[in-house]
Write an enzyme that holds these catalytic residues in place. Structure first.
Site, mmCIF file in Angstrom:
data_model
loop_
_atom_site.group_PDB
_atom_site.id
_atom_site.type_symbol
_atom_site.label_atom_id
_atom_site.label_comp_id
_atom_site.label_asym_id
_atom_site.label_seq_id
_atom_site.Cartn_x
_atom_site.Cartn_y
_atom_site.Cartn_z
ATOM 1 N N GLU A 55 -2.982 10.301 -1.590
ATOM 2 C CA GLU A 55 -1.656 9.869 -2.030
ATOM 3 C C GLU A 55 -1.368 10.268 -3.469
ATOM 4 O OE1 GLU A 55 -3.231 6.390 0.606
ATOM 5 O OE2 GLU A 55 -4.071 7.938 -0.686
ATOM 6 N N CYS A 83 -4.694 2.103 -0.490
ATOM 7 C CA CYS A 83 -5.440 1.091 -1.251
ATOM 8 C C CYS A 83 -4.519 0.514 -2.332
ATOM 9 C CB CYS A 83 -6.673 1.733 -1.884
ATOM 10 S SG CYS A 83 -6.267 2.886 -3.227
#
Length: 160
Positions: A55, A83
């Site tokens: 990401e 996360c």
């Protein structure tokens, strides 16, 4: 195949790049105006960098492509639920939407452990869609870890 599946397939192709270099197979693409503007895959071990998540790599590339840190109007497609670090970066980037393949009950911060993407007290919330090609994303991860455990087991029995 709908748009969500098409772009998740692209994220899966990124995850397979990670798998080829023995990284946890997590992949991501960022879409703007119906086109992929950035891609990323997990590289933590190769780069020896905690920040080398799929990401974050894609966010960095998308920001460069658009010439702005704000990624308003963009959608991220990611094979595994982000996360806490990545979820925070997604909110900070002002991403419109995140589409997730597989949820992460141990560390996911888009609804599993926490939902950092939709905290009302923050100045930005991210639309969320889950389960797109979830079985494919989940089995890719399960197979990776199963293979890793087998390798460790074979290695330890050779050393005995």
């Amino acid at each position: 195949m709908n748009q969500e599946e098409k772009f998740m397939k692209a994220a899966i192709r990124e995850a397979k790049k990670a798998e080829k270099i023995q990284e946890v197979p997590i992949g991501c693409v960022i879409v703007s105006d119906g086109k992929i503007i950035a891609r990323g895959y997990n590289r933590r071990n190769i780069d020896k960098n905690t920040l080398a998540h799929a990401e974050l790599s894609a966010i960095k590339k998308a920001s460069k492509k658009l010439g702005d840190w704000r990624l308003e109007g963009c959608t991220m497609y990611v094979t595994l639920e982000p996360c806490q670090m990545c979820a925070g970066a997604i909110v900070q980037a002002r991403m419109d939407k995140v589409v997730i393949g597989s949820m992460n009950p141990k560390a996911g911060c888009a609804g599993s452990v926490l939902n950092l993407l939709q905290i009302q007290a923050f100045n930005h919330q991210v639309e969320l869609e889950t389960g797109i090609l979830g079985e494919e994303c989940s089995s890719m991860l399960s197979n990776f870890f199963k293979h890793l455990r087998q390798q460790k087991s074979e290695k330890s029995s050779q050393n005995s």
